[in-house]
Motif scaffolding. Sequence first.
Motif, PDB file in Angstrom:
ATOM      1  N   LEU A 190      26.062  64.413  64.488  1.00  0.00           N
ATOM      2  CA  LEU A 190      26.986  62.918  64.838  1.00  0.00           C
ATOM      3  C   LEU A 190      25.790  62.067  65.435  1.00  0.00           C
ATOM      4  CD1 LEU A 190      30.307  63.891  66.691  1.00  0.00           C
ATOM      5  CD2 LEU A 190      29.911  62.441  64.639  1.00  0.00           C
ATOM      6  N   ASN A 191      24.810  62.553  66.273  1.00  0.00           N
ATOM      7  CA  ASN A 191      23.519  61.696  66.720  1.00  0.00           C
ATOM      8  C   ASN A 191      22.758  61.188  65.535  1.00  0.00           C
ATOM      9  OD1 ASN A 191      21.432  61.820  69.402  1.00  0.00           O
ATOM     10  ND2 ASN A 191      22.891  60.387  68.939  1.00  0.00           N
ATOM     11  N   ARG A 192      22.694  62.142  64.722  1.00  0.00           N
ATOM     12  CA  ARG A 192      21.817  61.547  63.538  1.00  0.00           C
ATOM     13  C   ARG A 192      22.525  60.347  62.734  1.00  0.00           C
ATOM     14  NH1 ARG A 192      18.172  64.684  61.065  1.00  0.00           N
ATOM     15  NH2 ARG A 192      19.344  66.665  61.710  1.00  0.00           N
ATOM     16  N   ILE A 193      23.905  60.507  62.641  1.00  0.00           N
ATOM     17  CA  ILE A 193      24.633  59.372  61.978  1.00  0.00           C
ATOM     18  C   ILE A 193      24.539  57.869  62.769  1.00  0.00           C
ATOM     19  CG2 ILE A 193      26.826  58.607  61.020  1.00  0.00           C
ATOM     20  CD1 ILE A 193      27.586  61.464  60.399  1.00  0.00           C
ATOM     21  N   ALA A 194      24.640  58.366  64.108  1.00  0.00           N
ATOM     22  CA  ALA A 194      24.388  57.146  64.866  1.00  0.00           C
ATOM     23  C   ALA A 194      23.135  56.492  64.791  1.00  0.00           C
ATOM     24  CB  ALA A 194      24.698  57.614  66.251  1.00  0.00           C
ATOM     25  N   SER A 195      22.154  57.204  64.615  1.00  0.00           N
ATOM     26  CA  SER A 195      20.546  56.786  64.784  1.00  0.00           C
ATOM     27  C   SER A 195      20.523  56.255  63.376  1.00  0.00           C
ATOM     28  CB  SER A 195      19.584  58.134  64.585  1.00  0.00           C
ATOM     29  OG  SER A 195      18.350  57.503  64.375  1.00  0.00           O
ATOM     30  N   ALA A 204      27.710  47.839  61.705  1.00  0.00           N
ATOM     31  CA  ALA A 204      27.365  49.203  61.967  1.00  0.00           C
ATOM     32  C   ALA A 204      27.417  49.650  63.323  1.00  0.00           C
ATOM     33  CB  ALA A 204      25.460  49.209  61.776  1.00  0.00           C
ATOM     34  N   PHE A 205      27.466  48.646  64.299  1.00  0.00           N
ATOM     35  CA  PHE A 205      27.591  48.845  65.603  1.00  0.00           C
ATOM     36  C   PHE A 205      29.072  49.284  66.010  1.00  0.00           C
ATOM     37  CE2 PHE A 205      24.137  47.930  68.681  1.00  0.00           C
ATOM     38  CZ  PHE A 205      23.123  47.988  67.606  1.00  0.00           C
ATOM     39  N   ASP A 206      30.021  48.763  65.002  1.00  0.00           N
ATOM     40  CA  ASP A 206      31.390  49.233  65.337  1.00  0.00           C
ATOM     41  C   ASP A 206      31.580  50.745  64.875  1.00  0.00           C
ATOM     42  OD1 ASP A 206      34.075  49.340  65.256  1.00  0.00           O
ATOM     43  OD2 ASP A 206      34.405  48.477  63.127  1.00  0.00           O
ATOM     44  N   ASP A 207      30.847  51.272  63.898  1.00  0.00           N
ATOM     45  CA  ASP A 207      31.105  52.699  63.597  1.00  0.00           C
ATOM     46  C   ASP A 207      30.236  53.490  64.616  1.00  0.00           C
ATOM     47  OD1 ASP A 207      32.543  52.235  61.355  1.00  0.00           O
ATOM     48  OD2 ASP A 207      30.996  51.848  60.230  1.00  0.00           O
ATOM     49  N   ARG A 208      29.034  52.832  64.913  1.00  0.00           N
ATOM     50  CA  ARG A 208      28.345  53.605  65.982  1.00  0.00           C
ATOM     51  C   ARG A 208      29.099  53.720  67.373  1.00  0.00           C
ATOM     52  NH1 ARG A 208      24.270  52.541  69.607  1.00  0.00           N
ATOM     53  NH2 ARG A 208      22.791  54.305  69.769  1.00  0.00           N
ATOM     54  N   GLU A 209      29.940  52.783  67.763  1.00  0.00           N
ATOM     55  CA  GLU A 209      30.534  52.802  69.144  1.00  0.00           C
ATOM     56  C   GLU A 209      31.549  54.071  68.835  1.00  0.00           C
ATOM     57  OE1 GLU A 209      30.193  51.420  71.917  1.00  0.00           O
ATOM     58  OE2 GLU A 209      28.572  49.967  71.212  1.00  0.00           O
ATOM     59  N   GLN A 210      32.097  54.060  67.841  1.00  0.00           N
ATOM     60  CA  GLN A 210      33.166  55.441  67.511  1.00  0.00           C
ATOM     61  C   GLN A 210      32.545  56.706  67.994  1.00  0.00           C
ATOM     62  OE1 GLN A 210      36.054  54.891  65.217  1.00  0.00           O
ATOM     63  NE2 GLN A 210      36.315  52.935  65.352  1.00  0.00           N
ATOM     64  N   ILE A 211      31.042  56.750  67.359  1.00  0.00           N
ATOM     65  CA  ILE A 211      30.275  58.085  67.537  1.00  0.00           C
ATOM     66  C   ILE A 211      30.146  58.122  68.974  1.00  0.00           C
ATOM     67  CG2 ILE A 211      28.368  59.444  66.950  1.00  0.00           C
ATOM     68  CD1 ILE A 211      28.243  57.932  64.370  1.00  0.00           C
ATOM     69  N   THR A 269      36.693  63.481  65.944  1.00  0.00           N
ATOM     70  CA  THR A 269      35.684  63.528  64.866  1.00  0.00           C
ATOM     71  C   THR A 269      36.360  63.729  63.483  1.00  0.00           C
ATOM     72  OG1 THR A 269      34.839  64.845  66.399  1.00  0.00           O
ATOM     73  CG2 THR A 269      33.564  64.806  64.286  1.00  0.00           C
ATOM     74  N   ARG A 270      37.358  64.199  62.897  1.00  0.00           N
ATOM     75  CA  ARG A 270      37.854  64.383  61.755  1.00  0.00           C
ATOM     76  C   ARG A 270      38.387  62.922  61.502  1.00  0.00           C
ATOM     77  NH1 ARG A 270      37.822  69.681  59.991  1.00  0.00           N
ATOM     78  NH2 ARG A 270      38.631  71.147  61.431  1.00  0.00           N
ATOM     79  N   ALA A 271      39.082  62.301  62.440  1.00  0.00           N
ATOM     80  CA  ALA A 271      39.614  60.836  61.908  1.00  0.00           C
ATOM     81  C   ALA A 271      38.229  59.889  61.545  1.00  0.00           C
ATOM     82  CB  ALA A 271      40.283  60.391  63.227  1.00  0.00           C
ATOM     83  N   PHE A 272      36.971  60.239  62.622  1.00  0.00           N
ATOM     84  CA  PHE A 272      35.995  59.376  62.308  1.00  0.00           C
ATOM     85  C   PHE A 272      35.324  59.601  60.903  1.00  0.00           C
ATOM     86  CE2 PHE A 272      32.070  57.095  62.588  1.00  0.00           C
ATOM     87  CZ  PHE A 272      31.100  58.053  62.485  1.00  0.00           C
ATOM     88  N   ILE A 273      35.461  60.845  60.431  1.00  0.00           N
ATOM     89  CA  ILE A 273      34.745  61.378  59.202  1.00  0.00           C
ATOM     90  C   ILE A 273      35.302  60.415  57.964  1.00  0.00           C
ATOM     91  CG2 ILE A 273      34.480  63.154  57.412  1.00  0.00           C
ATOM     92  CD1 ILE A 273      33.780  64.871  60.047  1.00  0.00           C
ATOM     93  N   GLN A 274      36.796  60.720  58.287  1.00  0.00           N
ATOM     94  CA  GLN A 274      37.726  59.936  57.035  1.00  0.00           C
ATOM     95  C   GLN A 274      37.273  58.519  57.162  1.00  0.00           C
ATOM     96  OE1 GLN A 274      38.623  61.891  55.120  1.00  0.00           O
ATOM     97  NE2 GLN A 274      38.579  63.598  56.465  1.00  0.00           N
ATOM     98  N   ARG A 275      37.368  57.819  58.434  1.00  0.00           N
ATOM     99  CA  ARG A 275      36.989  56.461  58.551  1.00  0.00           C
ATOM    100  C   ARG A 275      35.702  55.933  57.872  1.00  0.00           C
ATOM    101  NH1 ARG A 275      35.125  52.570  61.928  1.00  0.00           N
ATOM    102  NH2 ARG A 275      36.456  50.811  62.319  1.00  0.00           N
TER     103      ARG A 275
END
Lengths: 135, 171, 166, 372
Positions: free
Chosen positions: D110-115, D136-143, D177-183
Amino acid sequence: MDQVVLTNIIYVAIFLAGALAFGLGPIIIVYLLSPSSHTRQAAGRVDQLIECGMEPIGSAWIRFGIVYYLYALIFLAFDVDVLFLFPVAVAYNDPSLGAWDFVEILIFVAILSLAVVYAWRKGVFTWEKKTYQRP
Amino acid sequence: MDLTETTRAALAALFPGATAPAAPATEDETTSAAAEPAPLGVSVLDPARAGTWLAVHCRPDQVVEAARILDGQGFFLESIAGVDWPDSGQMEVLYDYNRLGGATCRVLVHARVARDEPVLPTISSVFPAADWHERETFDFYGIRFEGHANLIRILLPEDADFHPLRKDYLP
Amino acid sequence: MGEENVPTSVVQFAQLDTLLNLCRANSLWPMTFGLACCAIEMMCTGGSRFDISRFGAEVFRPSPRQSDVMIVAGTVNKKLELAVRTLYDQMPEPKWVIAMGNCAISGGPFKVKENYNVIEGVDKLFPVDVYIPGCPPRPEALLEGIMTLEEKITGKRRWPRVQAGC
Amino acid sequence: MNVPVHLRPDETFVLNLGPQHPATHGVLRVKLTMDGEYIVQAEPVLGYIHRMHEKLAEAGTFAQFMPNTARMDYLHALAFNHGWALVVEKAAGIEVPERAEYIRVITVELNRIASHLLWWAAFLLDLGGFTPLLYAFDDREQIIDLLERVTGSRLTYCYMRFGGVYNDIDDEFITGTRAFIQRLRGRLPRIYHDLVTHNIILIKRIKDIGFVSAEQCRRYGATGPVARGSGISYDVRKNEPYSVYPEFDFDIPVFPEGDSMARYMVRMHEIEQSLRIIEQALDKLPGGPVMGKAPKMLKPEAGYYYSAVETARGSLGHRLVCDGGKNPYKLKLRSPTFSNLSLFGEVAEGMLLADALAFMGSLDLVIPEIDR
C-alpha cells in the motif's frame, strides 16, 4: 483650432494620462505603503541575485548562441504584419469591401509567413542533443 | 556449477598460494570476533543468516583486482562501507557486490588497513559507482583512496575538518 | 497585538493599516521551501482534501522575491544554513516565517549529543513567527498555523477556535 | 550524427540548480555548466539535508533506530522499517509469525502505491501540469487513511517491531482496502492513462529523453524502476525473495527502451502489480498472533549481516556490523537513489535543461534518502 480637433486632443491626453497612471501608479503606491525600514535581515544579502539560495558563480555576460537572435527575427516577421492588419480590421465594417479584399489580405499574410517557413526548413526549431569535446 | 561456485573459483585466483578452505566456514565466519582479522581467502557463507553468499578477505592492494574479476563476472557494486576498529588499531572497508538480474550471489570483500594511515587504491576506474561511495567513506572515516579523480567531501560542508563516524569522535 | 512585526511605512493611517493587514493576512503567498518529510505534509495541505486555498495561501511561489511567508518545512543543517539565510533576506518586507515540524523548531529527533550537522532550531537564524510542532505535523496543524499567523498579523481571529474536547 | 562541439571557456556559464528549486523536490543542488540551453557538464552536490542517521544508529540501541528509518525515505517508510526489521531479525535469529509477514507485505505494498502516486504527481508538476497532483493526492489520501488506522501515523510510520508488527489489522481495514482496490482499478485506465499517459504533450516531453543503457545501470549500480526501465529484470522481491513474497504471483514490468517514458511506464504498471499482491495477501491472510517472541534488550552475535528490500526507488540494503553489544557497531544504508542519481552527470551531458529536468523527475529522487 476648431472644436473637433480640440476634443480629439483632449481624448488623446486623457488616454495618455490614464496609461501613465497605470504605469507609474503602483510604483508610487508601493513606495508610500510598503515598510521602509528593513527590520528583518539575516545575512545582509537583500539585493543578491536569486539563484536558488546559492552565491551566483561567475557572470552571465558570455557569448550566447546565435539561435536566440534568429528567434527574435522570426517574431519580428509577424510583429510588423500585425501593425498593418490594425487599419484593415478597423476598415472592415465598411459594406463596400468584397470577398476579393479579404483574399488580398490573406496573400499579404501568406507572403510574410514565408519567413517562418524558411526558418523552419533551415532547422532553427530543431534542438538536437549535442556532444561536447572534453576541454 | 551454479553462480556461487563459478564466482568462488574466479575469486580464488586472487589467492594463488592459499589452499581454498574446503569446509564452508558458515558458522564461525559470521560469529568470529570481528576485531581480529580473519585469514585471507574466499569462504562461502549461509545466505539466510548473513545475507551474503561469499566473503572474501584480501589485502588492500588486491581490491582493484577483485573488482576487476567481479566486473568480468557481470557483478555490480552495491555499496562501500568503512568500519572503524579502534581497539585493534585498524580500519576495515567492506565492498558489497551483487548480480543485477538472474541468480543472486552477494559477495562481501573485506580489506583492512592501518587506522592511522588508511590508504586504499580506488576502484572507480572499474566501477564508476564507487566514485561517490568512496567520497562518502572518505568523508565519514578519513580513508584516502589513491587515484580517485575528485576525492573531496560529499555530504559534510567542505570546510568541515572532522570525520564523524570514527569511534573516537564526539562533537 | 499584531503590530510589532509589521514594520513602519512612509504613509501611516490606522484605518489604512488595518485594511492592508487584513489583505496581507488573507493572501499569504508561501515560498516552496520543502526540505524533508514536512514538505510532503505541506503538499497534502495544498491538495484538494485539506485545501490551503481556503485561507488564500495556495499560491506556492518558488522565488523568494514573490513570497510573503517562508514555511521552513524540514531540517536545516550546517551546509544549508547560509542558503536559508540568503533566501530569507531576499524576501521583500513584510515577511513572516512559519517553523513547521520539530526539526525547524528545535532540531527535533536530531537534537542529540552526537549532533554535528543539524541547526537546532531555525530561530537561531532569523525571527520565527509561528511554530507548528509535530513530526510531521498534520495538515490540519499547518492550517491552524496559518490561522495563527493571520491572527498575529490582523490582531483578531476570523476563524472559529476549536475548543479541546468538544 | 552531431559533431562534438569545442567550447572556449568564455562561452559557458555556471548555473546553480540549487537547493531551493521546485524541480529538485528537496534540497539537491546540481552545478550546471551551461552553453545557452545545453548542459555541458552537470555535477550534483549533495549533503544539504544530511541528518547523521548512521551516527544515530551507532548511538542508540536496535529498537531506538526504527523511527529513524522512516525519516530517510518518508515516501516508502514501511519498506525502510521492513529492511531494518529484517536485518536485525537475521542477526538475532527472531522468528516472525505468518500473519505478521502478511500484514507487513500488505502495508508495504500500500505504501509503495502511495509513493508511486506522489512521484506521479510531482513528476507531472515538474512538466508543468498541476491538475494530476489533485487526482493523485485524492487517491493517496485514501491509502493514508487506511494506513493511519493501522499504524497511527500518516507519513513516517514506525509500525514494525523485531518479530512482527505492533498492531493487528481489523475487518474495517480489510473492507476499506478492498474498496480502495476496486476504486483505484476503476480510475487507473480513465484518469491516469487516458488523461495523462496517452497525452501527446507528455509523450513529446519524455519519449526518447534521458536514455540510460543497461550497461550504464550496471556500472553505476542503478536498481529499481531505473534499471527495469533499461531492460534489466531485477527486483529484490523476485531475485532475492524475502518475507512471504514467493507465495504471491506477480510479474515485474520491464521496458527495454531505457528512456524516461520507459521508467514512467514501469512505475505505472508496478501500481497494478502491487494491487494484485495486496488482493492475494488479503485472500490468504492467516490467523494467529502478530508479534513473535523477541527479547527485550537485543544483543545479536558479532558478525556481518546484510538485508536487501525492494523499495519504490530500488534495492535498499542494510549492511550491519555487530560486535555483540546492545548498539549496532556499524550500519551502512545502501540507499537506491544515491546510486540512481550518480548516473545523472553522465546522461545529462549535452541535454537541454528542460529535458534534464524531465530526466531527473523520471529518476524519482527523495533527497533525505540520498544524504541520509
